[in-house]
Design a protein around this motif. Structure first.
Motif, PDB file in Angstrom:
ATOM      1  N   ALA A   4       0.830  -1.207   0.000  1.00 22.00           N
ATOM      2  CA  ALA A   4       0.000   0.000   0.000  1.00 22.00           C
ATOM      3  C   ALA A   4       0.863   1.256   0.000  1.00 22.00           C
ATOM      4  O   ALA A   4       0.563   2.225  -0.702  1.00 22.00           O
ATOM      5  N   ARG A   5       1.958   1.240   0.753  1.00 27.25           N
ATOM      6  CA  ARG A   5       2.864   2.384   0.811  1.00 27.25           C
ATOM      7  C   ARG A   5       3.493   2.659  -0.556  1.00 27.25           C
ATOM      8  O   ARG A   5       3.507   3.804  -1.029  1.00 27.25           O
ATOM      9  N   THR A  62       3.679   5.794  -5.578  1.00 27.26           N
ATOM     10  CA  THR A  62       3.684   5.789  -7.035  1.00 27.26           C
ATOM     11  C   THR A  62       2.553   6.650  -7.582  1.00 27.26           C
ATOM     12  O   THR A  62       2.759   7.444  -8.505  1.00 27.26           O
ATOM     13  N   LEU A  63       1.363   6.511  -7.019  1.00 30.82           N
ATOM     14  CA  LEU A  63       0.240   7.332  -7.468  1.00 30.82           C
ATOM     15  C   LEU A  63       0.492   8.813  -7.197  1.00 30.82           C
ATOM     16  O   LEU A  63       0.102   9.669  -8.000  1.00 30.82           O
ATOM     17  N   SER A  64       1.146   9.122  -6.096  1.00 33.45           N
ATOM     18  CA  SER A  64       1.419  10.521  -5.757  1.00 33.45           C
ATOM     19  C   SER A  64       2.393  11.162  -6.739  1.00 33.45           C
ATOM     20  O   SER A  64       2.385  12.377  -6.905  1.00 33.45           O
ATOM     21  N   GLN A  65       3.219  10.357  -7.383  1.00 32.29           N
ATOM     22  CA  GLN A  65       4.198  10.893  -8.330  1.00 32.29           C
ATOM     23  C   GLN A  65       3.617  11.122  -9.727  1.00 32.29           C
ATOM     24  O   GLN A  65       4.241  11.775 -10.555  1.00 32.29           O
ATOM     25  N   LEU A  66       2.409  10.607  -9.994  1.00 37.40           N
ATOM     26  CA  LEU A  66       1.798  10.782 -11.301  1.00 37.40           C
ATOM     27  C   LEU A  66       1.273  12.199 -11.460  1.00 37.40           C
ATOM     28  O   LEU A  66       0.902  12.858 -10.491  1.00 37.40           O
ATOM     29  N   SER A  67       1.210  12.644 -12.709  1.00 39.82           N
ATOM     30  CA  SER A  67       0.650  13.971 -12.988  1.00 39.82           C
ATOM     31  C   SER A  67      -0.872  13.897 -12.883  1.00 39.82           C
ATOM     32  O   SER A  67      -1.474  12.818 -12.873  1.00 39.82           O
ATOM     33  N   ASP A  68      -1.506  15.075 -12.831  1.00 40.53           N
ATOM     34  CA  ASP A  68      -2.964  15.122 -12.752  1.00 40.53           C
ATOM     35  C   ASP A  68      -3.596  14.478 -13.984  1.00 40.53           C
ATOM     36  O   ASP A  68      -4.621  13.810 -13.896  1.00 40.53           O
ATOM     37  N   ARG A  69      -2.978  14.661 -15.141  1.00 39.14           N
ATOM     38  CA  ARG A  69      -3.499  14.063 -16.370  1.00 39.14           C
ATOM     39  C   ARG A  69      -3.419  12.535 -16.317  1.00 39.14           C
ATOM     40  O   ARG A  69      -4.341  11.844 -16.724  1.00 39.14           O
ATOM     41  N   GLN A  70      -2.299  12.023 -15.826  1.00 39.22           N
ATOM     42  CA  GLN A  70      -2.153  10.577 -15.714  1.00 39.22           C
ATOM     43  C   GLN A  70      -3.169   9.995 -14.728  1.00 39.22           C
ATOM     44  O   GLN A  70      -3.734   8.930 -14.963  1.00 39.22           O
ATOM     45  N   LEU A  71      -3.385  10.693 -13.620  1.00 35.51           N
ATOM     46  CA  LEU A  71      -4.389  10.247 -12.659  1.00 35.51           C
ATOM     47  C   LEU A  71      -5.777  10.267 -13.276  1.00 35.51           C
ATOM     48  O   LEU A  71      -6.587   9.356 -13.059  1.00 35.51           O
ATOM     49  N   ASP A  72      -6.067  11.296 -14.088  1.00 35.78           N
ATOM     50  CA  ASP A  72      -7.355  11.393 -14.753  1.00 35.78           C
ATOM     51  C   ASP A  72      -7.552  10.228 -15.721  1.00 35.78           C
ATOM     52  O   ASP A  72      -8.650   9.694 -15.848  1.00 35.78           O
ATOM     53  N   ASP A  73      -6.487   9.814 -16.382  1.00 37.06           N
ATOM     54  CA  ASP A  73      -6.567   8.658 -17.281  1.00 37.06           C
ATOM     55  C   ASP A  73      -6.941   7.389 -16.518  1.00 37.06           C
ATOM     56  O   ASP A  73      -7.564   6.476 -17.074  1.00 37.06           O
ATOM     57  N   LEU A  74      -6.548   7.314 -15.263  1.00 40.00           N
ATOM     58  CA  LEU A  74      -6.882   6.167 -14.415  1.00 40.00           C
ATOM     59  C   LEU A  74      -8.244   6.326 -13.744  1.00 40.00           C
ATOM     60  O   LEU A  74      -8.704   5.431 -13.037  1.00 40.00           O
ATOM     61  N   GLY A  75      -8.867   7.484 -13.924  1.00 45.10           N
ATOM     62  CA  GLY A  75     -10.152   7.740 -13.290  1.00 45.10           C
ATOM     63  C   GLY A  75     -10.019   8.184 -11.849  1.00 45.10           C
ATOM     64  O   GLY A  75     -10.941   7.999 -11.057  1.00 45.10           O
ATOM     65  N   LEU A  76      -8.862   8.759 -11.508  1.00 47.56           N
ATOM     66  CA  LEU A  76      -8.600   9.211 -10.147  1.00 47.56           C
ATOM     67  C   LEU A  76      -8.278  10.687 -10.126  1.00 47.56           C
ATOM     68  O   LEU A  76      -7.963  11.288 -11.142  1.00 47.56           O
ATOM     69  N   ASN A  78      -8.477  11.427  -4.337  1.00 47.80           N
ATOM     70  CA  ASN A  78      -8.834  10.005  -4.250  1.00 47.80           C
ATOM     71  C   ASN A  78      -7.710   9.147  -3.708  1.00 47.80           C
ATOM     72  O   ASN A  78      -7.963   8.056  -3.185  1.00 47.80           O
ATOM     73  N   ILE A  79      -6.475   9.586  -3.822  1.00 48.03           N
ATOM     74  CA  ILE A  79      -5.338   8.761  -3.426  1.00 48.03           C
ATOM     75  C   ILE A  79      -5.438   8.411  -1.938  1.00 48.03           C
ATOM     76  O   ILE A  79      -5.326   7.237  -1.563  1.00 48.03           O
ATOM     77  N   ASP A  80      -5.659   9.389  -1.088  1.00 47.36           N
ATOM     78  CA  ASP A  80      -5.757   9.114   0.342  1.00 47.36           C
ATOM     79  C   ASP A  80      -7.010   8.301   0.675  1.00 47.36           C
ATOM     80  O   ASP A  80      -6.977   7.448   1.560  1.00 47.36           O
ATOM     81  N   GLU A  81      -8.113   8.551  -0.059  1.00 48.72           N
ATOM     82  CA  GLU A  81      -9.355   7.814   0.200  1.00 48.72           C
ATOM     83  C   GLU A  81      -9.192   6.328  -0.115  1.00 48.72           C
ATOM     84  O   GLU A  81      -9.822   5.489   0.527  1.00 48.72           O
TER      85      GLU A  81
END
Length: 68
Positions: free
Chosen positions: A37-38, A43-57, A61-64
């Protein structure tokens, strides 16, 4: 992203040795789960906002995802 296949032996004995082994393997499984989980959170925290949007996040949402 790398994929690691881990296998853990199953103890089928009975007695104090088996009880200790079960406690130890449960503790190791909990540590492995926490570490997974850590690493995922970092890894998710290092992604750009666009990359997170591509994942639907989104950043919020990362902390949730990792709350109890």
């Amino acid at each position: 992203m790398a994929l690691f296949d881990t296998s853990r032996p199953v103890v089928a004995n009975t007695g104090i040795g088996a009880a200790f082994a079960n406690i130890f393997s449960g503790l190791m499984a909990a540590v492995a789960s926490w570490n997974d989980a850590r690493v995922t959170r970092n890894t998710l925290s290092q992604l750009s906002d666009r990359q997170l949007d591509d994942l639907g996040l989104s950043r919020g949402n990362i902390d949730e995802l990792f709350r109890g």
